[in-house]
Write a protein that holds these residues in place. Structure first.
Motif, PDB file in Angstrom:
ATOM      1  N   PHE A   1       0.864  -1.344  -0.415  1.00 43.53           N
ATOM      2  CA  PHE A   1      -0.059  -0.189   0.106  1.00 43.53           C
ATOM      3  C   PHE A   1       1.007   0.986  -0.264  1.00 43.53           C
ATOM      4  CE2 PHE A   1      -3.739   1.903  -0.079  1.00 43.53           C
ATOM      5  CZ  PHE A   1      -3.858   3.158   1.451  1.00 43.53           C
ATOM      6  N   TRP A   2       1.815   1.513   0.263  1.00 43.05           N
ATOM      7  CA  TRP A   2       2.899   2.286   1.109  1.00 43.05           C
ATOM      8  C   TRP A   2       3.225   3.392  -0.788  1.00 43.05           C
ATOM      9  CZ3 TRP A   2       7.512   4.391  -0.352  1.00 43.05           C
ATOM     10  CH2 TRP A   2       7.927   5.507   0.450  1.00 43.05           C
ATOM     11  N   TYR A   3       3.319   1.939  -1.273  1.00 45.26           N
ATOM     12  CA  TYR A   3       3.762   1.710  -2.800  1.00 45.26           C
ATOM     13  C   TYR A   3       2.957   2.793  -3.668  1.00 45.26           C
ATOM     14  CZ  TYR A   3       7.835  -0.477  -0.779  1.00 45.26           C
ATOM     15  OH  TYR A   3       8.969  -1.073  -0.008  1.00 45.26           O
ATOM     16  N   PHE A   4       1.759   2.160  -3.524  1.00 45.36           N
ATOM     17  CA  PHE A   4       1.071   1.994  -4.393  1.00 45.36           C
ATOM     18  C   PHE A   4      -0.007   3.479  -4.208  1.00 45.36           C
ATOM     19  CE2 PHE A   4       1.862  -1.420  -5.826  1.00 45.36           C
ATOM     20  CZ  PHE A   4       1.080  -2.664  -5.864  1.00 45.36           C
ATOM     21  N   SER A   5       0.326   4.218  -2.661  1.00 47.40           N
ATOM     22  CA  SER A   5      -0.660   4.779  -2.319  1.00 47.40           C
ATOM     23  C   SER A   5       0.085   6.312  -2.458  1.00 47.40           C
ATOM     24  CB  SER A   5      -0.728   4.944  -1.046  1.00 47.40           C
ATOM     25  OG  SER A   5      -1.786   6.509  -0.539  1.00 47.40           O
ATOM     26  N   ASN A   6      -0.420   7.493  -2.860  1.00 45.25           N
ATOM     27  CA  ASN A   6      -0.121   8.525  -3.324  1.00 45.25           C
ATOM     28  C   ASN A   6       0.083   9.342  -2.364  1.00 45.25           C
ATOM     29  OD1 ASN A   6      -0.280   9.078  -6.243  1.00 45.25           O
ATOM     30  ND2 ASN A   6      -2.101   9.986  -6.249  1.00 45.25           N
ATOM     31  N   GLY A   7      -0.421   9.213  -0.770  1.00 46.89           N
ATOM     32  CA  GLY A   7      -0.089   9.209   0.933  1.00 46.89           C
ATOM     33  C   GLY A   7      -1.159  10.532   1.200  1.00 46.89           C
ATOM     34  N   ILE A   8      -1.009  11.579   2.180  1.00 48.34           N
ATOM     35  CA  ILE A   8      -2.260  11.887   2.487  1.00 48.34           C
ATOM     36  C   ILE A   8      -0.740  12.856   3.368  1.00 48.34           C
ATOM     37  CG2 ILE A   8      -3.821  12.060   4.295  1.00 48.34           C
ATOM     38  CD1 ILE A   8      -3.958   9.251   4.554  1.00 48.34           C
ATOM     39  N   THR A   9      -1.718  14.179   2.523  1.00 48.79           N
ATOM     40  CA  THR A   9      -1.506  15.368   3.597  1.00 48.79           C
ATOM     41  C   THR A   9      -2.486  16.580   4.251  1.00 48.79           C
ATOM     42  OG1 THR A   9      -0.265  16.002   0.947  1.00 48.79           O
ATOM     43  CG2 THR A   9      -0.876  18.254   2.021  1.00 48.79           C
ATOM     44  N   LEU A  10      -1.983  16.586   5.949  1.00 48.97           N
ATOM     45  CA  LEU A  10      -2.443  17.217   6.700  1.00 48.97           C
ATOM     46  C   LEU A  10      -2.006  18.280   7.056  1.00 48.97           C
ATOM     47  CD1 LEU A  10      -2.542  14.335   8.566  1.00 48.97           C
ATOM     48  CD2 LEU A  10      -4.697  15.039   8.469  1.00 48.97           C
ATOM     49  N   LEU A  11      -2.964  19.433   6.976  1.00 48.58           N
ATOM     50  CA  LEU A  11      -2.987  20.599   7.751  1.00 48.58           C
ATOM     51  C   LEU A  11      -2.760  21.232   8.614  1.00 48.58           C
ATOM     52  CD1 LEU A  11      -3.973  23.386   4.497  1.00 48.58           C
ATOM     53  CD2 LEU A  11      -2.106  22.296   5.411  1.00 48.58           C
ATOM     54  N   CYS A  12      -2.556  21.449   9.691  1.00 47.73           N
ATOM     55  CA  CYS A  12      -2.755  22.030  10.758  1.00 47.73           C
ATOM     56  C   CYS A  12      -2.300  23.498  11.547  1.00 47.73           C
ATOM     57  CB  CYS A  12      -1.750  20.994  11.912  1.00 47.73           C
ATOM     58  SG  CYS A  12      -0.784  21.364  12.344  1.00 47.73           S
ATOM     59  N   GLU A  13      -3.786  23.721  12.723  1.00 49.89           N
ATOM     60  CA  GLU A  13      -3.204  25.564  12.919  1.00 49.89           C
ATOM     61  C   GLU A  13      -1.599  25.955  13.662  1.00 49.89           C
ATOM     62  OE1 GLU A  13      -7.435  27.065  12.245  1.00 49.89           O
ATOM     63  OE2 GLU A  13      -6.523  27.071  14.391  1.00 49.89           O
ATOM     64  N   SER A  14      -1.780  24.438  14.856  1.00 52.24           N
ATOM     65  CA  SER A  14      -0.331  24.310  15.569  1.00 52.24           C
ATOM     66  C   SER A  14       0.017  23.242  16.378  1.00 52.24           C
ATOM     67  CB  SER A  14      -0.876  24.751  16.269  1.00 52.24           C
ATOM     68  OG  SER A  14      -1.847  25.057  17.374  1.00 52.24           O
ATOM     69  N   TYR A  15       0.560  22.603  16.915  1.00 55.55           N
ATOM     70  CA  TYR A  15       1.109  21.102  16.856  1.00 55.55           C
ATOM     71  C   TYR A  15       2.133  21.631  18.447  1.00 55.55           C
ATOM     72  CZ  TYR A  15       5.727  21.726  14.424  1.00 55.55           C
ATOM     73  OH  TYR A  15       7.511  21.867  14.993  1.00 55.55           O
ATOM     74  N   ASP A  16       1.936  20.381  19.266  1.00 50.25           N
ATOM     75  CA  ASP A  16       2.678  20.118  20.186  1.00 50.25           C
ATOM     76  C   ASP A  16       3.775  18.454  19.936  1.00 50.25           C
ATOM     77  OD1 ASP A  16      -0.090  21.558  22.437  1.00 50.25           O
ATOM     78  OD2 ASP A  16       2.403  22.881  21.423  1.00 50.25           O
ATOM     79  N   PRO A  17       4.414  18.589  20.601  1.00 52.64           N
ATOM     80  CA  PRO A  17       5.699  17.284  20.598  1.00 52.64           C
ATOM     81  C   PRO A  17       4.945  16.485  21.327  1.00 52.64           C
ATOM     82  CG  PRO A  17       7.089  19.037  20.380  1.00 52.64           C
ATOM     83  CD  PRO A  17       5.636  19.935  20.695  1.00 52.64           C
ATOM     84  N   LYS A  18       4.871  15.342  21.416  1.00 50.19           N
ATOM     85  CA  LYS A  18       3.997  13.988  21.521  1.00 50.19           C
ATOM     86  C   LYS A  18       5.342  13.276  21.750  1.00 50.19           C
ATOM     87  CE  LYS A  18       0.069  11.322  23.105  1.00 50.19           C
ATOM     88  NZ  LYS A  18      -1.121  10.869  22.426  1.00 50.19           N
ATOM     89  N   GLY A  19       5.711  12.656  23.446  1.00 46.66           N
ATOM     90  CA  GLY A  19       6.939  12.446  23.641  1.00 46.66           C
ATOM     91  C   GLY A  19       8.030  13.168  24.322  1.00 46.66           C
ATOM     92  N   LYS A  20       8.813  11.716  24.463  1.00 48.87           N
ATOM     93  CA  LYS A  20       9.693  12.846  25.007  1.00 48.87           C
ATOM     94  C   LYS A  20      11.345  12.346  23.764  1.00 48.87           C
ATOM     95  CE  LYS A  20       9.111  11.610  29.798  1.00 48.87           C
ATOM     96  NZ  LYS A  20       9.569  10.702  30.819  1.00 48.87           N
ATOM     97  N   GLY A  21      12.200  13.430  24.562  1.00 44.78           N
ATOM     98  CA  GLY A  21      12.858  13.704  23.389  1.00 44.78           C
ATOM     99  C   GLY A  21      13.474  14.516  22.317  1.00 44.78           C
ATOM    100  N   GLU A  22      14.527  15.609  21.937  1.00 47.40           N
ATOM    101  CA  GLU A  22      14.334  16.152  21.096  1.00 47.40           C
ATOM    102  C   GLU A  22      13.890  15.283  19.410  1.00 47.40           C
ATOM    103  OE1 GLU A  22      16.925  19.384  22.294  1.00 47.40           O
ATOM    104  OE2 GLU A  22      17.876  18.547  20.795  1.00 47.40           O
ATOM    105  N   PHE A  23      13.516  16.216  18.128  1.00 49.75           N
ATOM    106  CA  PHE A  23      13.420  15.442  16.836  1.00 49.75           C
ATOM    107  C   PHE A  23      15.023  14.685  16.502  1.00 49.75           C
ATOM    108  CE2 PHE A  23      11.889  14.887  12.708  1.00 49.75           C
ATOM    109  CZ  PHE A  23      11.776  15.184  12.284  1.00 49.75           C
ATOM    110  N   ARG A  24      14.843  13.583  15.609  1.00 52.69           N
ATOM    111  CA  ARG A  24      15.535  13.468  14.983  1.00 52.69           C
ATOM    112  C   ARG A  24      15.367  12.713  13.797  1.00 52.69           C
ATOM    113  NH1 ARG A  24      18.282   9.141  18.457  1.00 52.69           N
ATOM    114  NH2 ARG A  24      16.747   8.267  19.526  1.00 52.69           N
ATOM    115  N   PRO A  25      16.072  13.145  12.854  1.00 57.91           N
ATOM    116  CA  PRO A  25      15.566  12.950  11.367  1.00 57.91           C
ATOM    117  C   PRO A  25      15.853  11.419  11.186  1.00 57.91           C
ATOM    118  CG  PRO A  25      17.024  14.591  11.219  1.00 57.91           C
ATOM    119  CD  PRO A  25      17.314  14.253  12.528  1.00 57.91           C
ATOM    120  N   GLY A  26      14.684  10.562  10.715  1.00 60.28           N
ATOM    121  CA  GLY A  26      14.916   8.756  10.084  1.00 60.28           C
ATOM    122  C   GLY A  26      14.056   8.576  11.691  1.00 60.28           C
TER     123      GLY A  26
END
Length: 705
Positions: free
Chosen positions: A267-292
């Motif tokens: 499914f991941w390969y066949f789907s064009n994906g989903i685009t979400l807009l949000c007005e704002s966000y809060d991180p959920k969970g601990k630790g800083e963002f790490r690519p990957g």
């Protein structure tokens, strides 16, 4: 603010007891009412109760201990949910919530948890038993701050509020809070037609991040998690920014489900994906963002702007087979609009959908004018104005669609050229220059609704007339709807069209009552004007779609309707039995034919449906027995047809009425001579008309001699 005030008055004035403010000034009474109405609206949002039920939870008065409304619900076996509301009204949309209000709220909460009901005013008594039961059993408490403001809580107040909740909670989540600001109150007032703010928890695997020029994240999300997005109230509002909703416009949706149910790993390969807009966000969970790595978010004001069909199909597939479909994954983009310029979200929406078969009207559904009209319909008229394609059209008495509104505005436009354009290709109405001409002056809901009503009345009258018509005049009734609506509108008094008062509503209703008669007159005049101007062989379908012809007909039609002159008689084109005038002569068609010996004994005639309803209702019945379609002629002036279906003699009208009654349940007496034909020669009515024409010619020639 104006709409909110008006909506609160309309929705809650019948349900809120204001007897305790009988001696207050008008201004004080109104302020107290509006504050209570805000509290009731907040209860409604949290509980989904009716307006009356929500208003019954009000305890606002002197001695309310900082709590304006309460609500108790049983959510699951022996589990309860308590809603406590503090509401603040502000005339200018700047209601505050400071330390004093915070202390009062916690004081009331503490008193209730201690079952100190006597500290409250008497309005708490109807709720005391339910509160006691709920407080004695496992459950949750939600503190709702309903504030008529666009401002966020001050950080210090927010910190104190959260600390106070933590100190009073035995277990995490036992007490929570929610702020409903001006926007949230307004959206709740609009109900399901409004775009309610959606909050989503999202976990991205293999996350990436964009920071220039605007912040965005992307990564993989499990299908099972996406299916959860589409639960409860989110279902109606998750696509609030999407210009098409989850339209099943093709076979795409079933194919998406099929992939998830048969090969979810692809499914991941066949789907064009989903685009979400949000007005704002809060991180959920601990630790800083790490690519990957994996990262969690709580999105506020989330909306799927591309991939609505994907989300819908995912939810359906997971419902069918959660074990299989839940293994799928999908690529998701999250774009935060917090630091983006105004209008950027709509630009993303438009760009993300141009790859799909989106119509121009879909892009116009994001125009603020349409949002304002939708809000105005709800608040001013209590009706629905459906903007997006894919949403079900409301019942006629409950509102209209944006498409219907555009057509009605075109029909009643000052220029007859707009009528021709709308009739020629209504999709062109959404082109920028024409769209601005229709909606650029921001028509009120009252104006739009009334022109929609007018067009509906004209069409209903034409439909009723067309049931009885055939030939060219039936074609005119099917094509001239917009032009006739235009002419009627411009002969009416429309000076108060924007006034939504009850008096003007009654006056408009009286005008609409005249529309059926005006429509019939206009139709007959249209036929004569068009035939005179462009010839009796001209096509009415062409006439109403050609700007130059429409101008000619419109000018003359306005003159005729305004003069009050008696309309021409086109009774010859009616199928109902007539006994007077020109149609009366048609009733004697059989006598004319028999006297002339025009049809030989034993000639076989064929039955042919004449009107639109006949063509819809008779074919299957006729096909069931071919004998029903034939009759044998005999030269008898009263019963010339011997029906092959039963061998009995009939008058043409009697037999036709019987056949329509058996096939369609319609027992109206019609001109049967219109229905029975000699192949290659025409109907009995046509043959009689030819004979009369010859007689008239002979009589004329004799007179000249």
């Amino acid at each position: 603010m104006r709409h909110l005030r008006k909506g609160l008055e309309k929705r809650f004035r019948p349900h809120i007891d204001m007897s305790d403010r009988a001696n207050s000034s008008t201004k004080e009474e109104e302020r107290a009412f509006l504050s209570r109405a805000v509290a009731a609206l907040a209860v409604k949002q949290e509980t989904r109760w009716s307006d009356r039920e929500a208003a019954s939870g009000l305890i606002d008065d002197f001695g309310d201990r900082g709590i304006d409304a309460v609500a108790v619900e049983e959510r699951g076996e022996d589990r309860y949910h308590i809603t406590l509301v503090q509401a603040k009204w502000s005339e200018n949309g700047t209601a505050g919530f400071g330390e004093r209000e915070l202390r009062a709220l916690f004081r009331g909460l503490d008193d209730l948890r201690a079952l100190e009901f006597h500290r409250f005013n008497s309005r708490i008594e109807p709720h005391a038993a339910a509160l006691e039961t709920a407080l004695d059993n496992p459950g949750t408490i939600k503190l709702v701050l309903a504030l008529v403001t666009e401002n966020d809580l001050h950080p210090n107040i927010k910190r104190e509020l959260e600390e106070g909740i933590r100190s009073r909670s035995w277990i995490p989540g036992m007490i929570d809070y929610k702020v409903i600001d001006l926007r949230g109150l307004y959206q709740e007032l609009l109900g399901d037609q409004g775009e309610r703010q959606v909050e989503l928890d999202v976990w991205l695997e293999g996350a990436g991040k964009e920071t220039i020029p605007y912040e965005a994240f992307y990564g993989t999300v499990s299908v099972a998690e996406i299916a959860e997005w589409y639960q409860g109230d989110n279902r109606a509002h998750l696509f609030s920014r999407n210009i098409r909703d989850a339209l099943d416009v093709s076979d795409v949706n079933p194919k998406i489900q099929g992939t998830l149910l048969s090969e979810p790993e692809h499914f991941w390969y066949f789907s064009n994906g989903i685009t979400l807009l949000c007005e704002s966000y809060d991180p959920k969970g601990k630790g800083e963002f790490r690519p990957g790595a994996g990262v969690g978010f709580r999105l506020k004001g989330a909306s799927v702007v591309n991939g609505a069909q994907t989300v819908d199909a995912i939810a359906r597939a997971v419902q069918k087979s959660p074990g299989t479909a839940g293994k799928g994954r999908v690529l998701v983009r999250i774009i935060s609009l917090k630091a983006c310029p105004e209008g950027f979200g709509d630009r993303v929406t438009t760009a993300a959908n141009t790859q799909n078969p989106v119509q121009e009207r879909d892009f116009k559904s994001r125009d603020q004018v349409q949002f304002d009209l939708r809000d105005d319909f709800i608040v001013s008229l209590g009706l629905n104005y459906v903007i997006r394609r894919g949403e079900p059209a409301p019942h006629e008495a409950a509102g209209c669609t944006m498409t219907e509104a555009a057509l009605a505005l075109a029909a009643t436009h000052r220029s007859p050229e707009m009528v021709a354009r709308a009739k020629r290709d209504s999709s062109t109405l959404w082109e920028d220059r024409h769209y601005r001409d229709l909606f650029g002056r921001r028509p009120s809901a009252a104006r739009v609704w009334r022109v929609v009503q007018l067009l509906r009345e004209v069409r209903a009258a034409l439909y009723k007339l067309r049931v009885d018509l055939y030939g060219r005049v039936a074609s005119a009734a099917g094509n001239a709807d917009l032009l006739i609506a235009h002419a009627i509108f411009h002969t009416m008094d429309t000076g108060t069209l924007d006034d939504s008062s009850e008096a003007q509503e009654a006056a408009w209703g009286a005008r609409l009552a005249e529309v059926p008669e005006l429509t019939e007159r206009a139709l007959w005049w249209f036929v004569e004007i068009a035939d005179t101007a462009f010839g009796e062989k001209s096509q009415y379908a062409t006439t109403v779609r050609t700007a130059d012809r429409v101008k000619v007909v419109q000018r003359r039609l306005l003159e005729r309707l305004g003069s009050g002159d008696k309309a021409p008689d086109f009774s010859d084109y009616r199928v109902t039995e007539q006994t007077q005038g020109r149609a009366g002569r048609l009733a004697n068609a059989v006598r004319v034919i028999v006297d002339a010996g025009r049809i030989a004994e034993g000639t076989v005639l064929e039955f042919r449906p004449v009107t639109g309803p006949d063509r819809r209702g008779l074919p299957n019945w006729l096909a069931a027995d071919a004998n029903r379609t034939r009759a044998v002629w005999r030269n008898n002036k009263t019963k010339p047809l011997v029906w092959e279906a039963d061998g009995q003699p009939y008058a043409p009208s009697t037999l036709t009425r019987q056949m329509r009654g058996e096939a369609m349940g319609v027992h109206q007496q019609v001109q049967g001579t219109r229905y029975w034909h000699i192949p290659g020669e025409g109907s009995l009515a046509d043959i009689a008309a030819e004979l009369r024409a010859v007689d008239d010619l002979d009589a004329g020639e004799g007179g000249e001699e």
